[in-house]
Design an enzyme around this catalytic site. Structure first.
Site, PDB file in Angstrom:
ATOM      1  N   ASP A  50      37.874  -8.324 -71.082  1.00  0.00           N
ATOM      2  CA  ASP A  50      39.002  -8.974 -70.442  1.00  0.00           C
ATOM      3  C   ASP A  50      40.220  -8.747 -71.344  1.00  0.00           C
ATOM      4  O   ASP A  50      40.095  -8.194 -72.453  1.00  0.00           O
ATOM      5  CB  ASP A  50      38.734 -10.463 -70.192  1.00  0.00           C
ATOM      6  CG  ASP A  50      39.612 -10.989 -69.052  1.00  0.00           C
ATOM      7  OD1 ASP A  50      40.662 -10.390 -68.777  1.00  0.00           O
ATOM      8  OD2 ASP A  50      39.255 -12.015 -68.446  1.00  0.00           O
TER       9      ASP A  50
HETATM   10  C1  BGC Z   1      42.166 -12.106 -66.515  1.00  0.00           C
HETATM   11  C2  BGC Z   1      41.403 -11.059 -65.748  1.00  0.00           C
HETATM   12  C3  BGC Z   1      42.321  -9.941 -65.317  1.00  0.00           C
HETATM   13  C4  BGC Z   1      43.029  -9.386 -66.528  1.00  0.00           C
HETATM   14  C5  BGC Z   1      43.955  -8.236 -66.220  1.00  0.00           C
HETATM   15  C6  BGC Z   1      43.022 -11.494 -67.602  1.00  0.00           C
HETATM   16  O1  BGC Z   1      43.833 -12.426 -68.233  1.00  0.00           O
HETATM   17  O2  BGC Z   1      41.253 -13.029 -67.052  1.00  0.00           O
HETATM   18  O3  BGC Z   1      40.762 -11.646 -64.644  1.00  0.00           O
HETATM   19  O4  BGC Z   1      41.584  -8.958 -64.654  1.00  0.00           O
HETATM   20  O5  BGC Z   1      43.793 -10.419 -67.126  1.00  0.00           O
HETATM   21  O6  BGC Z   1      45.012  -8.617 -65.466  1.00  0.00           O
END
Ligand code: BGC
Length: 759
Positions: free
Chosen positions: A302
């Protein structure tokens, strides 16, 4: 069609048993890496290999909002776009995130093709429920109890994504969410692992389509692996306190379903599990994900979740974090270049092995190959499509259909709904005519103002003669004179439609709330309007279940409108006027108070259950609120009452290797056609570990004409009775089971049968 695992198998959707760890592996691309991938790998330098494992926010194409401000800030020292082009040309980046647009996408791809080995970039984006055409938030779509509808919206979203140069979506979000304080409830399919699994598989099928190499398919990325929905207290980014059995039983099934549907990638979660952050958790990302589940795609971290191993307190520094994340099984780093900075040195020091590096790169190249990028780097970068295939009439029509089918009618005292023609309506509330709060928390590419509001929908349906519109208050602030104007409008009307609830930035990532009630100014507005004595229809905007209070809870009719997207206002008007009968059911239980959280229907009994109707003292309960939900999982009504007859079983015994039929007769007692979601629940009366008081096992959405009766039959076999035992293996145990066929998780008639042992 009856939605149960047998039908899914028959339909070839490969869901299989929904309890985790059955050992199947039916990945769409499980074949070993191709010769082309191996030959590329053989020619790559370490720097180029690490490049393929590096995912940056797109600095060339404008991103709708800073995905991670901290990471963006790190790049500010240089001219960001130029820097990114240099990185791409040097083969130091494999994928970019959150950018859209064909023209610059082609330029980036050209730069990638100029790199020494010419490996194309893969463009990713968080498209959970539409890009420019916004479909209902996933929680709302789950309320349709129609996985096929989610599949169609995902397909339409894939068409739009690939028209603007996106190859990979960070979706579906498949975290089972049992605590409504958690803001990300909005992004998933609710509290039930079975329902969430059906939706997880449907989204993957929709995004990836039947042919991955098609210009119109995107790679799916079920997330967040794993247990993120169990953050303690529903607080965003918090730790979890999960046993492995609970992880396998409750949180893994939607991932398993998504992988079986062929998902190419998955994303490691932010949270820890049993003291080890998911993004550095070898047991999770290797033993469970690879060995037990057979996942063959690649794992992306993530945003900065690998870097965060330092803040978690398990890594001494960034380099250690890179080592741990990579060793645990995070193949691609989403963030500020952690792998680029540290993997080469770690390799040099033998702290990671070249085999592990090759394995990760092989996985990434295989996904690129599966998407057809190695053959056609400009796939999904067609300017004609960009001009013509965004917000098409067909996509908008689907958005309207999906939205209407996601609405849940909780209550309709005195048949206030559907609205009667010719009566004077006062539409009151901050969410009645607010286009900026229709889409929900994950719609950064939607243009503000594109969405149809409820006011616009009602005007289109009813004209303006019988409609007054008053804001009354802001989402979380009073307006001078607002309440007086609202009360005057209510007095002059025959019926009030009260559009209240959450603003779209009150749920979603980083939007946990300790009180899941209406903001105080809206509650005040509702009380004042209710004091006029006029009949009230509440239309609720929300990204989670709310604890409804006072005049909102007691309104004659309550319609849950979630965040319905581009066509939300039209769809709400369709349902309010009765053109479309409400057919949604709750995918999350609406509690009585915030303090009941986490509240979910499939909880365990405890040794001292408070039985329905009982108010005994030494029982598992709070002293100040009943143990029940205000509106339970599965609840929802339509514009005609439906009667459930007694449950009929084909026998008293379910033989170990055979099946048993459970039937019921439904009757529409009203004057209007309905669609009823008939739900089958099971309870294991005595097992080797404690089991939920009820568990959803299958359901069917049935159409019933006015006055019509119909028999619905479900098939139960041993697989429906399986669970994760104390040995962490899937098992069924002979004994007595209760079965309900019911209109919700807290209603219905029941019968009992015995699973007989293998003779
Ligand atoms: C979120 C993810 C997301 C990623 C990219 C993160 O902060 O938890 O779900 O895919 O950002 O945008």
């Amino acid at each position: 069609m009856i939605i149960d695992r047998r039908n899914l198998l028959r339909a070839g959707t490969c869901l299989g048993a929904l309890a985790f760890g059955t050992g199947f592996s039916r990945m769409a691309f499980a074949a070993p890496a191709s010769r082309r991938v191996e030959s590329l790998l053989a020619r790559m330098t370490v720097e180029e290999k690490v490049g393929q494992l590096t995912l940056y926010p797109d600095e060339v194409r404008p991103t709708p909002r800073p995905i991670n401000p901290e990471i963006n800030a790190q790049a500010e020292a240089r001219e960001r776009a130029a820097f990114q082009f240099d990185e791409v040309r040097a083969g130091r980046v494999g994928s970019l995130l959150a950018g859209t647009g064909v023209q610059l996408g082609r330029k980036l791809q050209e730069a990638a093709l100029q790199s020494r080995l010419g490996i194309p970039l893969m463009f990713g984006a968080d498209v959970l429920h539409g890009l420019r055409t916004i479909f209902p938030i996933p929680l709302a779509l789950a309320a349709s109890f129609e996985p096929g509808l989610a599949e169609r919206t995902a397909r339409a979203a894939a068409e739009e994504m690939t028209a603007v140069g996106v190859h990979w979506t960070y979706a579906p979000m498949v975290d089972v969410a049992r605590d409504q304080r958690w803001g990300r409830v909005a992004e998933g399919s609710g509290e039930d692992p079975y329902l969430a699994s059906l939706f997880a598989a449907a989204y993957v099928r929709g995004f990836q389509g039947v042919n991955l190499r098609s210009q119109r398919s995107v790679a799916a990325c079920p997330k967040h692996f794993a247990g993120y929905g169990a953050v303690i207290g529903g607080m965003e980014y918090n730790n979890t306190d999960l046993t492995e059995r609970e992880l396998l039983q409750t949180h893994m099934p939607p991932f398993e379903a998504a992988f079986r549907a062929g998902a190419l990638t998955t994303m490691a979660a932010f949270n820890d599990i049993d003291g080890v952050p998911a993004s550095g958790n070898r047991h999770l990302l290797t033993d469970l994900l690879r060995d037990r589940l057979g996942f063959k795609g690649f794992v992306v971290s993530d945003a900065a979740s690998a870097e965060e191993l330092v803040a978690h307190g398990v890594a001494a520094d960034e380099k250690d974090a890179a080592r741990q994340a990579f060793d645990a099984g995070v193949d691609v780093n989403m963030g500020g270049g952690l792998y680029k900075r540290h993997l080469p040195a770690l390799l040099g020091a033998n702290a990671i092995g070249i085999e592990r590096l090759d394995e990760a790169v092989r996985r990434v190249l295989t996904v690129k190959e599966n998407l057809g990028l190695l053959d056609d780097p400009y796939r999904s970068l067609d300017p004609k499509r960009e001009a013509q295939e965004v917000r098409t009439p067909a996509a908008l029509a689907l958005a309207r259909e999906a939205a209407a089918r996601s609405v849940v009618l909780l209550r309709n005292q005195g048949d206030i709904l559907p609205l009667k023609a010719g009566r004077m309506i006062a539409l009151i509330g901050p969410l009645g005519d607010d286009a900026a709060n229709m889409d929900g928390p994950w719609a950064p590419w939607a243009k503000t103002g594109d969405a149809v509001t409820l006011a616009q929908g009602l005007r289109a349906e009813l004209g303006t003669r019988h409609l007054t519109i008053v804001e009354g208050c802001g989402i979380d602030a009073p307006i001078d004179g607002g309440i007086a104007a609202a009360v005057a409008a209510a007095r002059a009307a025959d019926v009030v439609v009260l559009a209240v609830g959450e603003g779209q930035d009150m749920s979603g990532e980083a939007r946990s709330r300790s009180e899941i009630t209406l903001p105080a100014p809206q509650q005040e507005l509702a009380e004042a309007v209710a004091a006029t004595g006029k009949p009230i229809v509440v239309v609720l905007s929300c990204g989670r279940a709310l604890a409804l209070q006072g005049a909102v809870r007691d309104a004659g009719a309550i319609l849950v409108g979630w965040f319905l997207g581009s066509e939300g206002g039209h769809a709400l008007a369709d349902v309010l006027t009765g053109r479309i009968a409400p057919s949604g059911r709750l995918p999350v239980s609406f509690p009585r108070t915030s303090g009941q959280q986490p509240y979910y229907y499939n909880h365990k009994s405890t040794g001292r259950p408070q039985l329905p109707g009982e108010n005994a003292f030494f029982k598992a309960r709070y002293t100040d609120v009943a143990n029940t939900a205000l509106y339970p999982f599965g609840h929802g009504i339509s514009y005609a009452p439906v009667q459930y007859g007694p449950v009929q079983l084909s026998g008293e015994t379910l033989p170990w290797d055979d099946d048993l039929k459970a039937s019921i007769t439904l009757t529409n007692l009203g004057q209007r056609p309905v669609e009823e979601v008939v739900q089958l629940y099971i309870h294991d009366e005595a097992a080797s570990v404690t089991r939920p008081v009820r568990e959803l096992k299958c359901f069917e959405k049935v159409r019933l004409a006015a006055g019509a009766s119909r028999q619905v039959t479900f098939t139960i076999n041993r697989a429906e009775l399986e669970f994760i035992g104390g040995d962490l293996q899937l098992r069924a145990e002979p004994g007595r089971f209760q079965v309900w066929i019911a209109p919700s998780s807290a209603a219905g008639t029941s019968a009992a049968f015995v699973l007989s042992p293998l003779s």
